[in-house]
Design a protein around this motif. Structure first.
Motif, short mmCIF file in Angstrom:
data_model
loop_
_atom_site.label_atom_id
_atom_site.label_comp_id
_atom_site.label_asym_id
_atom_site.label_seq_id
_atom_site.Cartn_x
_atom_site.Cartn_y
_atom_site.Cartn_z
N SER A 165 0.84 -1.21 0.00
CA SER A 165 0.00 0.00 0.00
C SER A 165 0.88 1.26 0.00
N THR B 147 2.12 1.76 -3.59
CA THR B 147 1.11 2.35 -4.47
C THR B 147 0.92 3.84 -4.16
N ARG C 91 1.57 6.92 -6.72
CA ARG C 91 0.57 7.95 -6.98
C ARG C 91 1.17 9.35 -6.75
#
Length: 157
Positions: free
Chosen positions: A96, A99, A103
Motif C-alpha cells: 500500500s 502504491t 501515486r
C-alpha cells in the motif's frame, strides 16, 4: 602372574555336533488386544492422560520431558503463526505504501509538466502585457547610499 594354559580336548568338536542344538528362542510377540472407543468428554482426557503416564513409566521417560517437548512444539507453532501473520501484515503495508508513493510520483510529474508549460508560455504572456526583454545588464551601486531624511535636516526640528 603366570598365564593359565589352555587345554584342548580332541573330541570336543565332535561332541558338540552330536548334541542336539537348542531351538533359538522365538522372539516375543506383542500382545494384541481390542481397542474400544473411548468415552467423549472429560473421561476421554483423563483416560488419555492415564495412558500417557503408563507409557512414560514403561519407557523410562519422565512426564516432565513429554510436557516440555509438547510445550516447545506448541510454542514454536504459535511463534511461526505469529511471525507469518506479521510478515503478511508488513507485506500488505509495504504494497500500500508503494502504491501511495507511485501515486505521489505521478502527481509530481503532472505538476512538473504544468510548471514547464507555464514557464514556456511566460515570455508570450509578458509580450501580451506590453513588457519588453531587458537589453544589457543593469546594476545598482549602494556604496554611497545615505538616508534621505538625514540630508533634508529632519533631525533639527
Amino acid at each position: 602372574m603366570a598365564a593359565q594354559a589352555r587345554t584342548v580336548r580332541s573330541g570336543s568338536a565332535a561332541e558338540e555336533r552330536r548334541r542336539p542344538k537348542a531351538a533359538p528362542a522365538a522372539p516375543s510377540r506383542p500382545q494384541l488386544h481390542v481397542v474400544t472407543s473411548a468415552a467423549k468428554g472429560a473421561g476421554a482426557a483423563i483416560d488419555g492422560l492415564s495412558r500417557l503416564a503408563a507409557w512414560t513409566r514403561a519407557r523410562n521417560t519422565s512426564m516432565i520431558h513429554i510436557v516440555v517437548a509438547l510445550a516447545f512444539l506448541v510454542a514454536t507453532l504459535l511463534g511461526s503463526l505469529v511471525l507469518r501473520t506479521q510478515m503478511i501484515e508488513n507485506s500488505f503495508e509495504a504494497s500500500s505504501i508503494e502504491t501511495h508513493i507511485a501515486r505521489l510520483n505521478q502527481d509530481i510529474e503532472e505538476d512538473q509538466t504544468r510548471l514547464d508549460a507555464l514557464e514556456t508560455s511566460l515570455p508570450q504572456k509578458a509580450e501580451e502585457m506590453g513588457m519588453t526583454m531587458q537589453q544589457g545588464s543593469l546594476s545598482i551601486d549602494l556604496s554611497g547610499y545615505a538616508a534621505a531624511h538625514a540630508d533634508s535636516g529632519e533631525g533639527a526640528r
